[in-house]
Motif scaffolding. Structure first.
Motif, PDB file in Angstrom:
ATOM      1  N   VAL A 113       0.871  -1.180   0.000  1.00  0.00           N
ATOM      2  CA  VAL A 113       0.000   0.000   0.000  1.00  0.00           C
ATOM      3  C   VAL A 113       0.903   1.224   0.000  1.00  0.00           C
ATOM      4  CG1 VAL A 113      -1.839   1.258   1.161  1.00  0.00           C
ATOM      5  CG2 VAL A 113      -1.753  -1.246   1.328  1.00  0.00           C
ATOM      6  N   LEU A 114       0.783   2.050  -1.026  1.00  0.00           N
ATOM      7  CA  LEU A 114       1.663   3.205  -1.194  1.00  0.00           C
ATOM      8  C   LEU A 114       0.837   4.485  -1.173  1.00  0.00           C
ATOM      9  CD1 LEU A 114       4.684   3.959  -1.883  1.00  0.00           C
ATOM     10  CD2 LEU A 114       3.918   4.081  -4.268  1.00  0.00           C
ATOM     11  N   MET A 115       1.186   5.391  -0.265  1.00  0.00           N
ATOM     12  CA  MET A 115       0.506   6.683  -0.228  1.00  0.00           C
ATOM     13  C   MET A 115       0.915   7.525  -1.433  1.00  0.00           C
ATOM     14  SD  MET A 115      -1.478   8.946   1.042  1.00  0.00           S
ATOM     15  CE  MET A 115      -1.992   8.053   2.523  1.00  0.00           C
ATOM     16  N   ILE A 116      -0.086   8.070  -2.108  1.00  0.00           N
ATOM     17  CA  ILE A 116       0.139   8.973  -3.232  1.00  0.00           C
ATOM     18  C   ILE A 116      -0.112  10.413  -2.790  1.00  0.00           C
ATOM     19  CG2 ILE A 116      -0.519   9.531  -5.602  1.00  0.00           C
ATOM     20  CD1 ILE A 116       0.800   6.762  -5.256  1.00  0.00           C
ATOM     21  N   ASP A 117      -1.236  10.638  -2.115  1.00  0.00           N
ATOM     22  CA  ASP A 117      -1.563  11.988  -1.659  1.00  0.00           C
ATOM     23  C   ASP A 117      -2.688  11.899  -0.633  1.00  0.00           C
ATOM     24  OD1 ASP A 117      -1.487  14.930  -1.812  1.00  0.00           O
ATOM     25  OD2 ASP A 117      -3.485  14.719  -2.683  1.00  0.00           O
ATOM     26  N   GLY A 121      -6.240 -11.743  16.961  1.00  0.00           N
ATOM     27  CA  GLY A 121      -6.725 -10.420  17.332  1.00  0.00           C
ATOM     28  C   GLY A 121      -5.729  -9.556  18.068  1.00  0.00           C
ATOM     29  N   THR A 122      -4.546 -10.073  18.351  1.00  0.00           N
ATOM     30  CA  THR A 122      -3.514  -9.280  19.019  1.00  0.00           C
ATOM     31  C   THR A 122      -3.019  -8.178  18.085  1.00  0.00           C
ATOM     32  OG1 THR A 122      -2.782 -11.194  20.292  1.00  0.00           O
ATOM     33  CG2 THR A 122      -1.243  -9.346  20.114  1.00  0.00           C
ATOM     34  N   GLU A 123      -2.979  -6.936  18.579  1.00  0.00           N
ATOM     35  CA  GLU A 123      -2.475  -5.842  17.762  1.00  0.00           C
ATOM     36  C   GLU A 123      -0.956  -5.924  17.652  1.00  0.00           C
ATOM     37  OE1 GLU A 123      -2.141  -1.010  17.884  1.00  0.00           O
ATOM     38  OE2 GLU A 123      -4.121  -1.900  18.339  1.00  0.00           O
ATOM     39  N   LEU A 124      -0.464  -5.908  16.416  1.00  0.00           N
ATOM     40  CA  LEU A 124       0.965  -6.002  16.160  1.00  0.00           C
ATOM     41  C   LEU A 124       1.602  -4.655  15.851  1.00  0.00           C
ATOM     42  CD1 LEU A 124       0.943  -9.191  13.900  1.00  0.00           C
ATOM     43  CD2 LEU A 124       1.373  -9.061  16.364  1.00  0.00           C
ATOM     44  N   GLY A 125       0.824  -3.726  15.360  1.00  0.00           N
ATOM     45  CA  GLY A 125       1.366  -2.419  15.006  1.00  0.00           C
ATOM     46  C   GLY A 125       0.280  -1.499  14.506  1.00  0.00           C
ATOM     47  N   SER A 126       0.577  -0.190  14.532  1.00  0.00           N
ATOM     48  CA  SER A 126      -0.382   0.811  14.092  1.00  0.00           C
ATOM     49  C   SER A 126       0.390   2.032  13.627  1.00  0.00           C
ATOM     50  CB  SER A 126      -1.321   1.163  15.254  1.00  0.00           C
ATOM     51  OG  SER A 126      -2.330   2.041  14.835  1.00  0.00           O
ATOM     52  N   PHE A 127       0.009   2.581  12.478  1.00  0.00           N
ATOM     53  CA  PHE A 127       0.735   3.710  11.899  1.00  0.00           C
ATOM     54  C   PHE A 127      -0.182   4.410  10.907  1.00  0.00           C
ATOM     55  CE2 PHE A 127       1.804  -0.330   9.931  1.00  0.00           C
ATOM     56  CZ  PHE A 127       1.403  -0.139   8.627  1.00  0.00           C
ATOM     57  N   THR A 128       0.181   5.634  10.535  1.00  0.00           N
ATOM     58  CA  THR A 128      -0.607   6.416   9.590  1.00  0.00           C
ATOM     59  C   THR A 128       0.263   6.832   8.407  1.00  0.00           C
ATOM     60  OG1 THR A 128      -1.951   7.259  11.409  1.00  0.00           O
ATOM     61  CG2 THR A 128      -2.110   8.424   9.314  1.00  0.00           C
ATOM     62  N   LEU A 129      -0.182   6.512   7.214  1.00  0.00           N
ATOM     63  CA  LEU A 129       0.497   6.964   5.997  1.00  0.00           C
ATOM     64  C   LEU A 129       0.086   8.410   5.757  1.00  0.00           C
ATOM     65  CD1 LEU A 129      -0.191   3.857   3.692  1.00  0.00           C
ATOM     66  CD2 LEU A 129       1.651   4.187   5.358  1.00  0.00           C
ATOM     67  N   THR A 130       1.055   9.324   5.794  1.00  0.00           N
ATOM     68  CA  THR A 130       0.716  10.739   5.674  1.00  0.00           C
ATOM     69  C   THR A 130       1.389  11.439   4.504  1.00  0.00           C
ATOM     70  OG1 THR A 130       2.503  11.392   7.171  1.00  0.00           O
ATOM     71  CG2 THR A 130       0.344  10.952   8.168  1.00  0.00           C
ATOM     72  N   ARG A 131       2.553  10.943   4.059  1.00  0.00           N
ATOM     73  CA  ARG A 131       3.291  11.628   3.003  1.00  0.00           C
ATOM     74  C   ARG A 131       3.351  10.770   1.752  1.00  0.00           C
ATOM     75  NH1 ARG A 131       8.918  12.611   5.922  1.00  0.00           N
ATOM     76  NH2 ARG A 131       8.403  10.524   6.669  1.00  0.00           N
ATOM     77  N   PRO A 132       3.437  11.393   0.577  1.00  0.00           N
ATOM     78  CA  PRO A 132       3.660  10.599  -0.621  1.00  0.00           C
ATOM     79  C   PRO A 132       4.881   9.697  -0.445  1.00  0.00           C
ATOM     80  CG  PRO A 132       3.145  12.852  -1.227  1.00  0.00           C
ATOM     81  CD  PRO A 132       3.310  12.845   0.271  1.00  0.00           C
ATOM     82  N   LEU A 133       4.715   8.422  -0.777  1.00  0.00           N
ATOM     83  CA  LEU A 133       5.712   7.354  -0.679  1.00  0.00           C
ATOM     84  C   LEU A 133       5.814   6.728   0.702  1.00  0.00           C
ATOM     85  CD1 LEU A 133       8.647   8.550  -2.990  1.00  0.00           C
ATOM     86  CD2 LEU A 133       6.829   6.916  -3.510  1.00  0.00           C
ATOM     87  N   ASP A 146      -5.517   9.285  -1.383  1.00  0.00           N
ATOM     88  CA  ASP A 146      -5.146   8.568  -2.604  1.00  0.00           C
ATOM     89  C   ASP A 146      -4.061   7.546  -2.295  1.00  0.00           C
ATOM     90  OD1 ASP A 146      -6.857  10.312  -3.885  1.00  0.00           O
ATOM     91  OD2 ASP A 146      -5.279  11.435  -4.915  1.00  0.00           O
ATOM     92  N   VAL A 147      -4.308   6.283  -2.617  1.00  0.00           N
ATOM     93  CA  VAL A 147      -3.308   5.253  -2.429  1.00  0.00           C
ATOM     94  C   VAL A 147      -3.257   4.338  -3.644  1.00  0.00           C
ATOM     95  CG1 VAL A 147      -3.481   5.233   0.096  1.00  0.00           C
ATOM     96  CG2 VAL A 147      -4.854   3.635  -1.256  1.00  0.00           C
ATOM     97  N   LEU A 148      -2.090   3.724  -3.829  1.00  0.00           N
ATOM     98  CA  LEU A 148      -1.905   2.644  -4.790  1.00  0.00           C
ATOM     99  C   LEU A 148      -1.810   1.351  -3.981  1.00  0.00           C
ATOM    100  CD1 LEU A 148      -1.157   1.930  -7.855  1.00  0.00           C
ATOM    101  CD2 LEU A 148       1.195   1.802  -6.993  1.00  0.00           C
ATOM    102  N   VAL A 149      -2.566   0.339  -4.364  1.00  0.00           N
ATOM    103  CA  VAL A 149      -2.492  -0.967  -3.734  1.00  0.00           C
ATOM    104  C   VAL A 149      -2.056  -1.975  -4.780  1.00  0.00           C
ATOM    105  CG1 VAL A 149      -3.757  -2.810  -2.557  1.00  0.00           C
ATOM    106  CG2 VAL A 149      -4.233  -0.410  -2.002  1.00  0.00           C
TER     107      VAL A 149
END
Length: 251
Positions: free
Chosen positions: A181-185, A201-213, A242-245
């Motif tokens: 999954v690639l952030m475009i905009d 169901g154990t959470e392994l990680g969490s993050f937010t894609l905010t910048r292109p790439l 906008d994302v590319l998958v």
């Protein structure tokens, strides 16, 4: 309009291609911040058509299947094949299909979307992203001699009266081997946090894609993933994600 990353669980930097493969083998996923993705892809030189590539998200078609359920999304779709020699070839246009086991919202439906424009499919950016994915996923699964590859351009629109849903099916797997999954905009939106869960169901990680790439890589057989809804920061202005998958499935 940009906003700072709401990263809940930040992972250490991945310095090179080999380390990235080791991270995926160990954790089942990896979050790449834009400078790391840029270096791995050889940007900017290898992404020579990036402005036109990113601008092509302004010409996506409505997802009529999702619109029928009162949700808003735009997308285009294309299928590629990777042969034993590593050559990446676009395939005749075909539907996207997921079983109900993987998509409780729209499973067991042959969904036809507008095709990705030829200039986009043949452009430097997408070709480099596909080659990078081929090399990475091929190294992780050397027994796979051929790959079925699907590429999705997504624009999630957030409306004042309705949040946009990047993953309306909820926490899920895609029924493939690997996902990029690639952030475009992203423009005028809040949230859009990606969460990775183990099968129990154990959470392994969490993050937010905010910048292109900014990018997420997922070993789809090992972990579940989902993205929280996005809402406009300024309700009077357009808002989108906008994302590319790109998905790879051994053929």
């Amino acid at each position: 309009m940009r906003q700072a990353a709401a990263t809940l669980s930040r992972m250490p930097p991945i310095p090179d291609f080999t380390a990235l493969g080791e991270r995926l083998r160990r954790d089942g996923f990896a979050f790449l911040e834009a400078p790391v993705t840029s270096a791995l892809l050889g940007a900017p030189a290898a992404l020579g058509d990036w402005p036109a590539f990113a601008a092509s998200w302004n010409d996506l078609a409505p997802d009529t299947y999702l619109a029928a359920q009162g949700r808003h999304r735009r997308r285009r779709h294309a299928t590629f094949a990777v042969g034993e020699d590593g050559e990446i070839l676009r395939q005749p246009h075909q539907p996207h299909f997921q079983s109900l086991a993987y998509n409780r919202l729209q499973g067991d439906i042959q969904r036809w979307f507008e095709p990705i424009e030829q200039a986009v499919a043949e452009g430097a950016s997408l070709q480099r992203i596909l080659a990078f994915s081929r090399d990475l996923f091929g190294a992780l699964a050397p027994q796979a001699r051929r790959w079925h590859v699907e590429v999705h351009q997504f624009r999630i629109e957030a409306l004042p009266e309705q949040a946009g849903e990047p993953t309306p099916e909820g926490m899920h797997r895609d029924g493939v081997d690997y996902v990029l999954v690639l952030m475009i905009d992203r423009h005028n939106i809040a949230s859009g946090t990606t969460t990775i869960l183990a099968p129990d169901g154990t959470e392994l990680g969490s993050f937010t894609l905010t910048r292109p790439l900014d990018a997420a890589l997922v070993d789809d057989a090992r972990v579940f993933h989902g993205v929280t809804p996005v809402s406009p920061l300024d309700p009077s202005q357009p808002a989108h994600r906008d994302v590319l998958v790109v998905t790879f499935r051994a053929a």
